[in-house]
Design a protein around this motif. Structure first.
Motif, PDB file in Angstrom:
ATOM      1  N   TYR A 198       5.049  -7.094 -31.008  1.00  0.00           N
ATOM      2  CA  TYR A 198       5.887  -6.615 -29.905  1.00  0.00           C
ATOM      3  C   TYR A 198       5.602  -7.446 -28.660  1.00  0.00           C
ATOM      4  O   TYR A 198       4.441  -7.704 -28.334  1.00  0.00           O
ATOM      5  CB  TYR A 198       5.584  -5.162 -29.538  1.00  0.00           C
ATOM      6  CG  TYR A 198       5.430  -4.187 -30.678  1.00  0.00           C
ATOM      7  CD1 TYR A 198       4.594  -3.081 -30.542  1.00  0.00           C
ATOM      8  CD2 TYR A 198       6.110  -4.344 -31.878  1.00  0.00           C
ATOM      9  CE1 TYR A 198       4.436  -2.152 -31.563  1.00  0.00           C
ATOM     10  CE2 TYR A 198       5.965  -3.422 -32.910  1.00  0.00           C
ATOM     11  CZ  TYR A 198       5.139  -2.334 -32.735  1.00  0.00           C
ATOM     12  OH  TYR A 198       4.981  -1.420 -33.761  1.00  0.00           O
ATOM     13  N   GLN A 199       6.648  -7.837 -27.958  1.00  0.00           N
ATOM     14  CA  GLN A 199       6.443  -8.412 -26.624  1.00  0.00           C
ATOM     15  C   GLN A 199       6.476  -7.243 -25.647  1.00  0.00           C
ATOM     16  O   GLN A 199       7.483  -6.535 -25.536  1.00  0.00           O
ATOM     17  CB  GLN A 199       7.528  -9.434 -26.272  1.00  0.00           C
ATOM     18  CG  GLN A 199       7.290 -10.105 -24.919  1.00  0.00           C
ATOM     19  CD  GLN A 199       8.483 -10.909 -24.430  1.00  0.00           C
ATOM     20  OE1 GLN A 199       9.429 -10.345 -23.883  1.00  0.00           O
ATOM     21  NE2 GLN A 199       8.445 -12.230 -24.632  1.00  0.00           N
ATOM     22  N   ILE A 200       5.360  -7.020 -24.967  1.00  0.00           N
ATOM     23  CA  ILE A 200       5.276  -5.916 -24.007  1.00  0.00           C
ATOM     24  C   ILE A 200       5.778  -6.430 -22.654  1.00  0.00           C
ATOM     25  O   ILE A 200       5.391  -7.518 -22.226  1.00  0.00           O
ATOM     26  CB  ILE A 200       3.822  -5.445 -23.854  1.00  0.00           C
ATOM     27  CG1 ILE A 200       3.205  -5.086 -25.208  1.00  0.00           C
ATOM     28  CG2 ILE A 200       3.738  -4.276 -22.865  1.00  0.00           C
ATOM     29  CD1 ILE A 200       3.766  -3.877 -25.901  1.00  0.00           C
ATOM     30  N   ARG A 201       6.657  -5.645 -22.021  1.00  0.00           N
ATOM     31  CA  ARG A 201       7.096  -6.035 -20.674  1.00  0.00           C
ATOM     32  C   ARG A 201       6.965  -4.849 -19.751  1.00  0.00           C
ATOM     33  O   ARG A 201       7.422  -3.750 -20.034  1.00  0.00           O
ATOM     34  CB  ARG A 201       8.568  -6.476 -20.661  1.00  0.00           C
ATOM     35  CG  ARG A 201       8.820  -7.672 -21.585  1.00  0.00           C
ATOM     36  CD  ARG A 201       9.676  -7.297 -22.729  1.00  0.00           C
ATOM     37  NE  ARG A 201      10.943  -6.848 -22.281  1.00  0.00           N
ATOM     38  CZ  ARG A 201      11.976  -7.653 -22.012  1.00  0.00           C
ATOM     39  NH1 ARG A 201      11.799  -8.965 -22.119  1.00  0.00           N
ATOM     40  NH2 ARG A 201      13.124  -7.194 -21.636  1.00  0.00           N
ATOM     41  N   PHE A 202       6.318  -5.087 -18.610  1.00  0.00           N
ATOM     42  CA  PHE A 202       6.232  -4.077 -17.568  1.00  0.00           C
ATOM     43  C   PHE A 202       7.408  -4.276 -16.609  1.00  0.00           C
ATOM     44  O   PHE A 202       7.683  -5.402 -16.191  1.00  0.00           O
ATOM     45  CB  PHE A 202       4.920  -4.203 -16.805  1.00  0.00           C
ATOM     46  CG  PHE A 202       3.698  -3.882 -17.630  1.00  0.00           C
ATOM     47  CD1 PHE A 202       2.899  -4.894 -18.123  1.00  0.00           C
ATOM     48  CD2 PHE A 202       3.389  -2.567 -17.919  1.00  0.00           C
ATOM     49  CE1 PHE A 202       1.771  -4.601 -18.879  1.00  0.00           C
ATOM     50  CE2 PHE A 202       2.268  -2.257 -18.678  1.00  0.00           C
ATOM     51  CZ  PHE A 202       1.460  -3.278 -19.162  1.00  0.00           C
ATOM     52  N   ILE A 203       8.105  -3.196 -16.301  1.00  0.00           N
ATOM     53  CA  ILE A 203       9.246  -3.246 -15.381  1.00  0.00           C
ATOM     54  C   ILE A 203       8.871  -2.516 -14.099  1.00  0.00           C
ATOM     55  O   ILE A 203       8.435  -1.362 -14.150  1.00  0.00           O
ATOM     56  CB  ILE A 203      10.493  -2.557 -15.989  1.00  0.00           C
ATOM     57  CG1 ILE A 203      10.831  -3.155 -17.351  1.00  0.00           C
ATOM     58  CG2 ILE A 203      11.690  -2.662 -15.049  1.00  0.00           C
ATOM     59  CD1 ILE A 203      12.027  -2.500 -18.026  1.00  0.00           C
ATOM     60  N   GLU A 204       8.993  -3.168 -12.990  1.00  0.00           N
ATOM     61  CA  GLU A 204       8.682  -2.501 -11.723  1.00  0.00           C
ATOM     62  C   GLU A 204       9.637  -1.320 -11.516  1.00  0.00           C
ATOM     63  O   GLU A 204      10.830  -1.405 -11.817  1.00  0.00           O
ATOM     64  CB  GLU A 204       8.797  -3.478 -10.555  1.00  0.00           C
ATOM     65  CG  GLU A 204       7.652  -4.483 -10.513  1.00  0.00           C
ATOM     66  CD  GLU A 204       7.791  -5.472  -9.366  1.00  0.00           C
ATOM     67  OE1 GLU A 204       6.814  -6.195  -9.111  1.00  0.00           O
ATOM     68  OE2 GLU A 204       8.874  -5.538  -8.751  1.00  0.00           O
ATOM     69  N   TYR A 205       9.091  -0.265 -11.024  1.00  0.00           N
ATOM     70  CA  TYR A 205       9.795   0.991 -10.774  1.00  0.00           C
ATOM     71  C   TYR A 205      10.864   0.758  -9.706  1.00  0.00           C
ATOM     72  O   TYR A 205      10.554   0.259  -8.628  1.00  0.00           O
ATOM     73  CB  TYR A 205       8.706   1.979 -10.339  1.00  0.00           C
ATOM     74  CG  TYR A 205       9.094   3.328  -9.837  1.00  0.00           C
ATOM     75  CD1 TYR A 205       8.366   3.910  -8.808  1.00  0.00           C
ATOM     76  CD2 TYR A 205      10.144   4.047 -10.393  1.00  0.00           C
ATOM     77  CE1 TYR A 205       8.666   5.168  -8.352  1.00  0.00           C
ATOM     78  CE2 TYR A 205      10.463   5.310  -9.920  1.00  0.00           C
ATOM     79  CZ  TYR A 205       9.715   5.855  -8.903  1.00  0.00           C
ATOM     80  OH  TYR A 205      10.019   7.097  -8.430  1.00  0.00           O
ATOM     81  N   MET A 206      12.106   1.107 -10.009  1.00  0.00           N
ATOM     82  CA  MET A 206      13.230   0.790  -9.121  1.00  0.00           C
ATOM     83  C   MET A 206      13.870   2.049  -8.540  1.00  0.00           C
ATOM     84  O   MET A 206      13.864   3.112  -9.188  1.00  0.00           O
ATOM     85  CB  MET A 206      14.315   0.035  -9.905  1.00  0.00           C
ATOM     86  CG  MET A 206      13.934  -1.364 -10.297  1.00  0.00           C
ATOM     87  SD  MET A 206      15.294  -2.162 -11.164  1.00  0.00           S
ATOM     88  CE  MET A 206      15.091  -1.514 -12.807  1.00  0.00           C
ATOM     89  N   PRO A 207      14.492   1.958  -7.385  1.00  0.00           N
ATOM     90  CA  PRO A 207      15.189   3.105  -6.799  1.00  0.00           C
ATOM     91  C   PRO A 207      16.584   3.262  -7.411  1.00  0.00           C
ATOM     92  O   PRO A 207      17.596   2.955  -6.776  1.00  0.00           O
ATOM     93  CB  PRO A 207      15.265   2.738  -5.317  1.00  0.00           C
ATOM     94  CG  PRO A 207      15.284   1.251  -5.298  1.00  0.00           C
ATOM     95  CD  PRO A 207      14.483   0.787  -6.482  1.00  0.00           C
TER      96      PRO A 207
END
Ligand code: SF4
Length: 341
Positions: A198-207
């Protein structure tokens, strides 16, 4: 590559879709439903939202027709999203209809993974070859805390069902990173990337959700990378054009980890994406404050050229960038649950 890919007979005869900033649109995100079986805290309230009436939702044939019109304008990549796409009945049938549209080289899905174990084989048979699975925690309790559903094992089983399945070319795990929450699992996610395909990707929390977003709750990609590098040094990989993630590989071995940083390092300059909502509205940016209605002209008997012109006009006005952090930034009225990833 979509296993059923076929070039279009009209390829090259139609002007590509370009916005007013010179960006060529090649990627369409299609929300096939606003319904979802989870209740993620950053996306919707526990009771859910006002769901679309069935009559408002595009039929399979209508979605396929609009995707074909976009493909005639040079769109070559389609991602199917929701809400949760797999809650839509007979979804693999829709995926197969889209997979067979000329010009669609890349067909992928964003899913919360709950139904993956059930549907994985049918989805691959339909032409979906890339999978983005949302998983914000690697601990059952924290998973239930953020999704308000105790179904962690189902999602893990769904991921495992994809492993080794012929035709699957990419399994990506998307984790929304929130301060005070994600830190607990950062190294566990790194270990998952080192031990599973798996390629793990963190996504910044968005409004973009139904909650009260605060900038201080954003755990940035740079902070996450620093946390990981305390244990595992990372090496940047070559950045793909239009890619939202900055991808790194582990210096000492296998695995990749990515950071999608729309808040701290926006990537709007290269944006080649537009979105189609489940009720047939064209959104030229995730954070748009206006939408273009494609459903009514479609149901009103508009021809392909007429629809192309409506799309061209809307795309020409595509926003240069989002305004998060700018004076006067306002969240869009429509939330993530009915726009899709
Ligand atoms: S915020 Fe809008 S312009 Fe920026 S990358 Fe996302 S969709 Fe594109």
């Amino acid at each position: 590559m979509n296993a059923f890919f076929a070039p279009r007979a009209d390829a090259g005869q139609i002007e590509p879709l370009v916005d007013g900033h010179g960006r060529t649109i090649g990627d369409l995100r299609v929300s096939v439903t606003d319904l979802c079986n989870l209740r993620c805290q950053y996306c919707m309230p526990p009771e859910g939202v006002d769901w679309l009436d069935h009559s408002e939702v595009l039929s399979f044939e209508e979605i396929a027709r609009l995707v074909d019109v976009f493909a005639s304008l040079g769109v070559h990549s389609v991602r199917l999203t929701g809400g949760e796409p797999l809650v839509r009945r007979e979804f693999p049938k829709l995926a197969a209809m889209i997979g067979r549209i000329g010009g669609i080289e890349d067909l992928s899905i964003t899913t919360n993974g709950f139904y993956l174990e059930r549907d994985a084989t049918a989805l691959v048979a339909a032409g979906i070859h890339r999978f983005n699975v949302s998983l914000d925690a690697l601990d059952r309790k924290r998973f239930a805390q953020v999704t308000r559903r105790d179904v962690y094992d189902r999602v893990i089983a769904g991921l495992q069902a994809l492993e080794g399945l012929e035709g699957v070319t990419a399994i990506k795990v998307n984790a929304v990173a929130m301060r005070g929450f994600t830190e607990h699992d950062v190294l566990a996610f790194a270990e998952l990337a080192r031990t599973r395909p798996y390629q793990i990707r963190f996504i910044e929390y968005m409004p973009i959700g139904a909650d009260d977003w605060r900038a201080e709750d954003v755990l940035t990609g740079e902070e996450l990378r620093a946390m990981i590098e305390t244990a595992y040094p990372l090496v940047p990989t070559e950045h793909e054009p239009h890619a939202t993630a900055r991808v790194f590989r582990f210096a000492d071995g296998d695995g990749e980890i990515g950071f999608i940083n729309p808040v701290s390092q926006p990537f709007c300059g290269e944006c080649d994406r537009v979105r189609l909502t489940a009720d047939g509205k064209l959104r030229t940016c995730l954070f748009s404050h206006y939408e273009t209605n494609l459903r009514d002209p479609l149901r009103g008997g508009a021809g392909d050229e007429e629809l192309r012109q409506v799309i061209r006009d809307a795309v020409w006005r595509k926003e240069l960038k989002h305004a998060i952090g700018d004076e006067g930034f306002r969240k869009p009225a429509r939330t993530m649950s009915s726009i899709g990833g």
